[in-house]
Design an enzyme around this catalytic site. Sequence first.
Site, PDB file in Angstrom:
ATOM      1  N   THR A  10      17.755   9.830   4.148  1.00 52.80           N
ATOM      2  CA  THR A  10      17.574   8.449   4.545  1.00 52.80           C
ATOM      3  C   THR A  10      16.630   8.483   5.733  1.00 52.80           C
ATOM      4  OG1 THR A  10      18.747   6.401   5.025  1.00 52.80           O
ATOM      5  CG2 THR A  10      19.437   8.321   6.263  1.00 52.80           C
ATOM      6  N   ALA A 166       8.737   5.838   4.605  1.00 52.56           N
ATOM      7  CA  ALA A 166       9.043   5.608   3.191  1.00 52.56           C
ATOM      8  C   ALA A 166       7.885   6.019   2.286  1.00 52.56           C
ATOM      9  CB  ALA A 166       9.396   4.142   2.961  1.00 52.56           C
TER      10      ALA A 166
END
EC number: 3.4.25.2
Length: 182
Positions: A10, A166
């Site tokens: 994450t 990301a």
Amino acid sequence: MSDNLALHGTTILCLKKNEEIIIAADGQVSHGNTILKSTARKLRTIANNKIIAGFAGSTADGLALFEKLEVKIEQHKHNLLRSAVELAKDWRSDKYLRRLEAMMIVADRNHILILTGNGDVVEPENNVAAIGSGGLFALSAARALMSYENNLTAEEIALKSMNIAADLCVFSNHNIIMEKVV
């Protein structure tokens, strides 16, 4: 769980700029090379949004740590630093807690802290902290943006940094959730 099927990554980022503190998290949960969920919520507010925490690692372990942190915060009258140190001591010494596989970033108006299962409580330099598989990408981007883009707000820096992470980390996505410490 074998290494190739471990729950992965994450990105959690926390930064402070001009007295504004933002914590951001992506929403992806992966198992091996499979995305299980893209809208997970990895941030929690405590003490009426005065303390915010984000976790990376096992979801169940992260939620267990949130619960333990909430108890410590109530016991220590919302003193984040003392609560974090007490949680880290328990995490390190308790047989059950020692097996938890997660890291946390917690922040209030005065502190940004990284908590690890090794008993570490680290207050990072430069008012920026990041954890998770995309953490180094987000940290690097945030530090660069804070140094060279004076016109950006804390929220804008966090969003740009999380999007860079990301783009680079396969275990993080662009479903960014942000919370502001009040």
